[in-house]
Design an enzyme around this catalytic site. Sequence first.
Site, PDB file in Angstrom:
ATOM      1  N   ALA A 270       0.806  -1.050  -0.136  1.00 37.51           N
ATOM      2  CA  ALA A 270       0.037  -0.260  -0.042  1.00 37.51           C
ATOM      3  C   ALA A 270       0.777   1.308   0.033  1.00 37.51           C
ATOM      4  O   ALA A 270       0.425   2.453  -0.341  1.00 37.51           O
ATOM      5  CB  ALA A 270      -0.915  -0.121   1.158  1.00 37.51           C
TER       6      ALA A 270
ATOM      7  N   GLY B  30       3.699   1.365  -1.986  1.00 35.56           N
ATOM      8  CA  GLY B  30       4.283   1.722  -3.034  1.00 35.56           C
ATOM      9  C   GLY B  30       3.733   2.563  -4.080  1.00 35.56           C
ATOM     10  O   GLY B  30       2.860   3.078  -4.274  1.00 35.56           O
ATOM     11  N   GLN B  31       4.364   2.526  -5.350  1.00 34.97           N
ATOM     12  CA  GLN B  31       3.932   3.305  -6.359  1.00 34.97           C
ATOM     13  C   GLN B  31       2.603   3.060  -6.925  1.00 34.97           C
ATOM     14  O   GLN B  31       1.739   3.990  -7.274  1.00 34.97           O
ATOM     15  CB  GLN B  31       5.137   3.694  -7.319  1.00 34.97           C
ATOM     16  CG  GLN B  31       5.732   2.760  -8.039  1.00 34.97           C
ATOM     17  CD  GLN B  31       6.321   3.094  -9.679  1.00 34.97           C
ATOM     18  OE1 GLN B  31       6.220   4.324  -9.832  1.00 34.97           O
ATOM     19  NE2 GLN B  31       6.669   2.228 -10.347  1.00 34.97           N
ATOM     20  N   ILE B  32       2.138   1.897  -7.362  1.00 29.98           N
ATOM     21  CA  ILE B  32       1.009   1.419  -7.818  1.00 29.98           C
ATOM     22  C   ILE B  32      -0.035   2.037  -7.129  1.00 29.98           C
ATOM     23  O   ILE B  32      -1.097   2.548  -7.262  1.00 29.98           O
ATOM     24  CB  ILE B  32       0.715   0.036  -8.429  1.00 29.98           C
ATOM     25  CG1 ILE B  32       1.720  -0.261  -9.395  1.00 29.98           C
ATOM     26  CG2 ILE B  32      -0.460  -0.320  -8.760  1.00 29.98           C
ATOM     27  CD1 ILE B  32       1.815  -1.634  -9.885  1.00 29.98           C
ATOM     28  N   SER B  33       0.110   1.472  -5.682  1.00 28.96           N
ATOM     29  CA  SER B  33      -1.007   1.961  -4.966  1.00 28.96           C
ATOM     30  C   SER B  33      -1.274   3.376  -4.432  1.00 28.96           C
ATOM     31  O   SER B  33      -2.147   3.902  -4.390  1.00 28.96           O
ATOM     32  CB  SER B  33      -0.402   1.360  -3.405  1.00 28.96           C
ATOM     33  OG  SER B  33      -0.597  -0.018  -3.456  1.00 28.96           O
TER      34      SER B  33
ATOM     35  N   ASN C  67       4.618  -9.086  -9.365  1.00 31.59           N
ATOM     36  CA  ASN C  67       5.197 -10.019 -10.103  1.00 31.59           C
ATOM     37  C   ASN C  67       6.172 -10.954  -9.378  1.00 31.59           C
ATOM     38  O   ASN C  67       6.405 -10.556  -8.528  1.00 31.59           O
ATOM     39  CB  ASN C  67       6.084  -9.240 -11.151  1.00 31.59           C
ATOM     40  CG  ASN C  67       5.309  -8.691 -12.416  1.00 31.59           C
ATOM     41  OD1 ASN C  67       4.453  -9.367 -12.829  1.00 31.59           O
ATOM     42  ND2 ASN C  67       5.507  -7.426 -12.739  1.00 31.59           N
TER      43      ASN C  67
ATOM     44  N   ASP D 190      -1.827  -5.438 -20.033  1.00 30.26           N
ATOM     45  CA  ASP D 190      -1.185  -6.049 -21.335  1.00 30.26           C
ATOM     46  C   ASP D 190      -2.436  -5.875 -22.349  1.00 30.26           C
ATOM     47  O   ASP D 190      -2.541  -5.412 -23.350  1.00 30.26           O
ATOM     48  CB  ASP D 190      -0.982  -7.249 -21.287  1.00 30.26           C
ATOM     49  CG  ASP D 190       0.064  -7.457 -20.198  1.00 30.26           C
ATOM     50  OD1 ASP D 190       1.230  -6.879 -20.321  1.00 30.26           O
ATOM     51  OD2 ASP D 190       0.057  -8.344 -19.002  1.00 30.26           O
TER      52      ASP D 190
ATOM     53  N   HIS E  54       1.854 -12.661 -17.859  1.00 28.79           N
ATOM     54  CA  HIS E  54       2.462 -11.353 -17.688  1.00 28.79           C
ATOM     55  C   HIS E  54       3.885 -11.299 -17.975  1.00 28.79           C
ATOM     56  O   HIS E  54       4.313 -11.152 -16.901  1.00 28.79           O
ATOM     57  CB  HIS E  54       1.861 -10.634 -16.552  1.00 28.79           C
ATOM     58  CG  HIS E  54       2.361  -9.256 -16.330  1.00 28.79           C
ATOM     59  ND1 HIS E  54       1.901  -8.194 -17.269  1.00 28.79           N
ATOM     60  CD2 HIS E  54       3.332  -8.699 -15.672  1.00 28.79           C
ATOM     61  CE1 HIS E  54       2.731  -7.273 -17.020  1.00 28.79           C
ATOM     62  NE2 HIS E  54       3.285  -7.303 -15.894  1.00 28.79           N
TER      63      HIS E  54
HETATM   64  P1  NAX Z   1       6.890  -0.614  -5.502  1.00 27.55           P
HETATM   65  O1  NAX Z   1       8.234  -1.404  -5.167  1.00 27.55           O
HETATM   66  O2  NAX Z   1       6.822   0.862  -5.804  1.00 27.55           O
HETATM   67  O3  NAX Z   1       5.877  -1.079  -4.239  1.00 27.55           O
HETATM   68  C1  NAX Z   1       5.801  -2.258  -3.694  1.00 27.55           C
HETATM   69  C2  NAX Z   1       5.198  -2.301  -2.236  1.00 27.55           C
HETATM   70  O4  NAX Z   1       5.016  -3.537  -1.875  1.00 27.55           O
HETATM   71  C3  NAX Z   1       6.462  -1.668  -1.425  1.00 27.55           C
HETATM   72  O5  NAX Z   1       5.978  -0.663  -0.651  1.00 27.55           O
HETATM   73  C4  NAX Z   1       6.823  -2.737  -0.670  1.00 27.55           C
HETATM   74  O6  NAX Z   1       7.465  -2.429   0.781  1.00 27.55           O
HETATM   75  C5  NAX Z   1       5.665  -3.752  -0.561  1.00 27.55           C
HETATM   76  N1  NAX Z   1       5.863  -5.128  -0.322  1.00 27.55           N
HETATM   77  C6  NAX Z   1       6.677  -5.704  -0.504  1.00 27.55           C
HETATM   78  N2  NAX Z   1       6.544  -6.882   0.094  1.00 27.55           N
HETATM   79  C7  NAX Z   1       5.410  -6.971   0.806  1.00 27.55           C
HETATM   80  C8  NAX Z   1       4.729  -8.066   1.636  1.00 27.55           C
HETATM   81  N3  NAX Z   1       5.229  -9.175   1.606  1.00 27.55           N
HETATM   82  N4  NAX Z   1       3.587  -7.576   1.997  1.00 27.55           N
HETATM   83  C9  NAX Z   1       3.150  -6.343   1.737  1.00 27.55           C
HETATM   84  N5  NAX Z   1       3.608  -5.229   1.193  1.00 27.55           N
HETATM   85  C10 NAX Z   1       4.821  -5.663   0.748  1.00 27.55           C
HETATM   86  O7  NAX Z   1       6.469  -1.434  -6.768  1.00 27.55           O
HETATM   87  P2  NAX Z   1       5.147  -0.917  -7.575  1.00 27.55           P
HETATM   88  O8  NAX Z   1       5.673  -0.177  -8.763  1.00 27.55           O
HETATM   89  O9  NAX Z   1       3.848  -0.459  -6.857  1.00 27.55           O
HETATM   90  O10 NAX Z   1       4.567  -2.495  -8.175  1.00 27.55           O
HETATM   91  C11 NAX Z   1       4.247  -3.453  -7.531  1.00 27.55           C
HETATM   92  C12 NAX Z   1       4.177  -4.837  -8.183  1.00 27.55           C
HETATM   93  O11 NAX Z   1       3.568  -4.707  -9.484  1.00 27.55           O
HETATM   94  C13 NAX Z   1       5.679  -5.426  -8.602  1.00 27.55           C
HETATM   95  O12 NAX Z   1       5.888  -6.644  -8.473  1.00 27.55           O
HETATM   96  C14 NAX Z   1       5.487  -4.889 -10.050  1.00 27.55           C
HETATM   97  O13 NAX Z   1       6.610  -5.872 -10.965  1.00 27.55           O
HETATM   98  C15 NAX Z   1       4.349  -5.621 -10.248  1.00 27.55           C
HETATM   99  N6  NAX Z   1       3.441  -5.034 -11.728  1.00 27.55           N
HETATM  100  C16 NAX Z   1       2.649  -5.773 -12.425  1.00 27.55           C
HETATM  101  C17 NAX Z   1       2.198  -5.472 -13.502  1.00 27.55           C
HETATM  102  C18 NAX Z   1       1.076  -6.264 -14.162  1.00 27.55           C
HETATM  103  O14 NAX Z   1       0.522  -5.951 -15.263  1.00 27.55           O
HETATM  104  N7  NAX Z   1       0.759  -7.427 -13.499  1.00 27.55           N
HETATM  105  C19 NAX Z   1       2.378  -4.230 -14.103  1.00 27.55           C
HETATM  106  C20 NAX Z   1       2.987  -3.118 -13.214  1.00 27.55           C
HETATM  107  C21 NAX Z   1       3.906  -3.696 -12.262  1.00 27.55           C
HETATM  108  O15 NAX Z   1       5.246  -3.622 -13.030  1.00 27.55           O
END
Ligand code: NAX
Length: 325
Positions: A12, A14-17, A131, A159, A187
Amino acid sequence: MKTPVHIAVSGAAGQISYSLLFRLVAGDLFGPEQPIILHLLEVSQAMHVLDGVVMELQDCASPLLYRIETTDDPRTAFKNADYVFLVGARPRGPGMERKDLLEVNAEIFSVQGKALNEVASRKVKVLVTGNPANTNALIALKNAPELGPENFSSMSRLDHNRAVSLLAEKCGVLTTDVKNMTVWGNHSTTQYPDLHHAKVKGQDALSLVERDWFVDEFISTVQQRGATVIKARGLSSAASAANAAIDQMRTWALDTPEGDWVSMGVLSDGSYAIERDLMYSFPVTVINGEVSIVKGLDISEFSMQRMKLSEAELKDERDAIRHLL
Ligand code: NAX
């Protein structure tokens, strides 16, 4: 006002959130009549960042936001959750092999699957974005034996949306003129965006674009789009990923429109000769919240080769984490 729904979001802070949460409190998932209670999950080291996000969410003064709970414990986060966005995942660190990445994330998603099994609503919809999304979803599903495949999907919608948008641009039409787009597989860069069944204003897409454009440009542009965004922005797709997560969850909850379908990562039932027990992106329809793989599409040899390539990659991923299934 309706009864609030419980929405859990992992990763929550992170950047997507940072896009997703603000779209949720604006009512972009279920509209302006549906109140929400947010359950936000983060790792303990990121809780202070999450505090800042919570302040900003409060500062939106959204009439839909009834309550926010934050925690680093999946069991607390998923308690009674109706909708779960599993966004958080460990990114690949320096010197980390793909196999290491698979393993470290497999651990996370097996713990989260068990927690969902124990405390989430029995009708929960769990959308995995983090991912490797397809394999993470498979692990979560396998660790939640009291839930079923119908409770889990992995995100293909980004996608899918990329493919729709690229085709619409090529044909000079609106994205709403494009129907029956399909993205098959993982993906990852082995995904296969397929135009054989797509329609543009009711006409076959492949009768409107050159075959060479489809084979040499369309497929690779969609496959590489994530990397192209990273190259331009220095960061991975975030707002478009959040948008796709909302689109996929909304379709899952509120159905596909008549005559159309979407691409969604679901547990393979062996359709199109894709091995069972893989989370694979198929064309699906959703009717009354029930997801069905679209059956009976003609698959050319060209398509089958690409679909099998992505299947092989998913089998390799599954082999690497089999001990956690
Ligand atoms: P960020 O690294 O900005 O945020 C991820 C957040 O998850 C961090 O705040 C981290 O502390 C937290 N986190 C890590 N382990 C955790 C756990 N065990 N429990 C709770 N939180 C945890 O990444 P962001 O850019 O937000 O991307 C999130 C994920 O989406 C990545 O794995 C990324 O590769 C994946 N994506 C998937 C896409 C898809 O189409 N399926 C596209 C976009 C994105 O690349």
